[in-house]
Scaffold this motif. Structure first.
Motif, PDB file in Angstrom:
ATOM      1  N   GLN A 189     -16.301 -53.756 -37.522  1.00 18.44           N
ATOM      2  CA  GLN A 189     -15.732 -54.631 -36.490  1.00 18.44           C
ATOM      3  C   GLN A 189     -16.552 -55.903 -36.378  1.00 18.44           C
ATOM      4  N   LYS A 229     -15.160 -53.684 -21.676  1.00 20.41           N
ATOM      5  CA  LYS A 229     -14.778 -53.795 -23.085  1.00 20.41           C
ATOM      6  C   LYS A 229     -13.437 -53.126 -23.280  1.00 20.41           C
ATOM      7  N   GLY A 230     -12.515 -53.898 -23.824  1.00 15.10           N
ATOM      8  CA  GLY A 230     -11.194 -53.375 -24.157  1.00 15.10           C
ATOM      9  C   GLY A 230     -11.024 -53.298 -25.661  1.00 15.10           C
ATOM     10  N   ARG A 231      -9.776 -53.138 -26.103  1.00 16.88           N
ATOM     11  CA  ARG A 231      -9.515 -53.043 -27.543  1.00 16.88           C
ATOM     12  C   ARG A 231      -9.751 -54.369 -28.256  1.00 16.88           C
ATOM     13  N   ARG A 232      -9.417 -55.494 -27.598  1.00 18.12           N
ATOM     14  CA  ARG A 232      -9.478 -56.788 -28.276  1.00 18.12           C
ATOM     15  C   ARG A 232     -10.418 -57.788 -27.610  1.00 18.12           C
TER      16      ARG A 232
END
Length: 134
Positions: free
Chosen positions: A83, A114-117
């Motif tokens: 990532q 913190k999210g996915r994107r």
């Protein structure tokens, strides 16, 4: 053989901390990663006249760079292998000017959410006595 792309973000930063890979902007502006855990990092530096602005104090970009590094690496420490990330926005509130006499400063960054994107982090720049600079 394990490469950096095979490591989690935390492992990459641990490798840098353990092997003193003091490169790039940290080398240029003379600051370094000194503490690390998932979601939290600390950079330390000592401002010198090399980072002064024309009015004889430390350029605001020095503080901004330390804070951006702290926020970015705090997020980096939470990433899976492969990532990446980049700074989407940076806002700095300056509380007081620094000079070479300020002494060592610490930028502590922490992940807030913190999210996915998208992730959000915050950081504080303080001196050895804990006085807030930015």
């Amino acid at each position: 053989m394990t490469t950096l792309s095979d490591m989690t973000g935390l492992q990459v930063l641990q490798h840098a901390l353990q092997n003193d890979t003091h490169r790039g902007i940290g080398h240029t502006m003379e600051f370094a990663l000194v503490e690390l855990e998932e979601g939290r990092v600390v950079f330390e530096g000592q401002p010198t006249e090399k980072v002064y602005n024309p009015i004889g104090t430390v350029h605001g970009g020095y503080a901004a760079t330390l804070l951006d590094s702290a926020c970015g690496c705090a997020v980096h420490s939470t990433l899976d292998a492969g990532q990446g990330y980049s700074t989407a926005e940076l806002k700095v509130a300056y509380h007081r000017a620094m000079t070479k006499d300020t002494g060592p400063v610490r930028a502590e960054g922490k992940v807030v959410t913190k999210g996915r994107r998208l992730a959000f982090a915050e950081a504080r720049l303080t001196d050895a006595a804990g006085k807030l600079y930015a």
